[in-house]
Design an enzyme around this catalytic site. Structure first.
Site: not given
Ligand code: GLA
Length: 381
Positions: A31, A119, A168
């Site tokens: 993360e 979420a 994502d």
């Molecule tokens: C969000 C961002 C991702 C990533 C996560 C943390 O979802 O869109 O690019 O940085 O936070 O891992």
């Protein structure tokens, strides 16, 4: 959901178009590592956005959001940016495609989604990927899948104001049923890992907390990482991302950066290594190590990166108390879900305790989502 989208499209535009879908995502571990050139380990889920789309031969795009019961119209020039927030994602995707020298034409669309908002499951990436994938397909633009993910990411940067990494949108476009994907965000190499932990379940517990200032806090975290890199690269010019840095390098600049920036960078350097450790552990079916790393991530996100909150820390404690193998806050943080790797025989008692204890303490009920790892962006018909 698909039937409803078809019905509404027909109602609004008296026609039939093509139907596309893109999912939200989970992330097992890794993360805030993506924008640091590190590793992530996401998978697509069985919740997403479905859109029906058809070229309309007009000078404007017409879109209906079924969930919000709102309609938007916009042209494709930069100054045509729509006022509705949700429509900006679609407009941004169109603009980013155009910036890449491609020429999508105007279209009609109706869409709906079932990714819970706020979420941490990337409902916005699901929306971006749906439209990027669909427009590429319908107008035969010849854009490759990585570029489709980058179009979604650039939409966040330029039309939403979140300086997110690629995870994502990548997971939404590239997802594969039954597999997690380890992505190296520096080289963009990726590998599918079949994920079928016999005897375990993955479950999300949604704290239903939504942080108002999540995007500015997110951008601030990213800025801290860049400050640490700038300090380190003065003596180690090869360091372009925190991915390239080691803990000894970070220690060298301890007095040159703020204590806060130091903690942020420490978390990231450790988290990048944890992804690799988890992948190795998975290869030999060592779920105890996978789980331990997840708890370490939670600790880091809570105490060093400071993107957890009271509710998520509470859910993490409940998981520990119930013998859950691994648990941590998932996604950007500041609210949203914990992701939990739990033995099947403990699943029922854990979920029941999480729901009742959380409700008793915070006066609101958390939501529970079983994780089903599913396919990425696709045309349905
Ligand atoms: C969000 C961002 C991702 C990533 C996560 C943390 O979802 O869109 O690019 O940085 O936070 O891992």
């Amino acid at each position: 959901m698909e039937q409803n989208v078809r019905l509404k499209f027909q109602e609004h535009f008296s026609e039939e178009g093509f139907v596309y879908a893109s999912p939200g995502r989970i992330n097992l571990i890794g993360e805030h590592t993506d924008y640091n050139g590190g590793f992530v380990f996401p998978g697509a889920v069985d919740k997403g956005i479905i859109a029906e789309i058809k070229p309309n031969g007009l000078e404007k795009v017409r879109v209906f959001s079924i969930d919000l019961n709102e309609y938007a119209e916009f042209g494709l020039e930069e100054q045509d940016i729509p006022t509705q927030n949700w429509a900006r994602y679609i407009f941004g995707v169109c603009r980013e495609i155009i910036k890449r020298g491609k020429a999508p034409r105007c279209f009609d669309a109706a869409f709906a989604g079932d990714v819970p908002l706020g979420a941490g499951m990337s409902s916005s990436a699901a929306l971006e990927s749906t439209f990027a994938f669909a427009l590429n397909d319908i107008f035969n633009l010849g854009i490759d899948k990585f570029e489709l993910a980058k179009i979604g990411q650039a939409t966040e940067h330029n039309y939403v104001g979140v300086n997110c990494g690629i995870m994502d949108q990548f997971a939404s476009v590239f997802g594969r049923a039954g597999s997690l994907i380890r992505l190296d965000c520096r080289s963009l190499e990726y590998e599918y890992f079949p994920f079928n932990p016999i005897g375990y379940k993955l479950v999300l517990i949604d704290s239903v907390v939504k942080h108002e200032l999540a995007s500015s806090a997110y951008n601030k975290r990213r800025h801290s990482c860049e400050t640490a890199v700038a300090a380190i690269s003065k003596t180690h010019p090869e360091v372009k991302f925190l991915r390239d840095a080691t803990m000894p390098m970070l220690k060298e600049v301890k007095d040159l950066i703020s204590a806060e920036d130091y903690m942020r960078a420490e978390y990231v350097i450790e988290e990048i290594q944890r992804v690799l450790d988890v992948c190795e552990a998975l290869k030999v079916g060592d779920y105890a190590t996978v789980g331990q790393k997840m708890y370490e991530t939670h600790y880091g996100m809570s105490k060093l990166y400071e993107v957890s909150c009271e509710e998520l820390d509470f859910l993490n404690d409940i998981a520990k108390k119930n013998g859950v193998t691994g648990s941590r806050v998932m996604g950007g943080g500041f609210g949203g879900c914990t992701i939990n790797l739990v033995k099947e025989e403990l699943y029922g008692s854990f979920v029941a305790d999480a729901v009742s204890s959380f409700t008793a303490k915070f006066g609101k009920q958390p939501k529970v989502y079983d994780v089903v790892i599913s396919d990425g962006s696709r045309r349905i018909s």
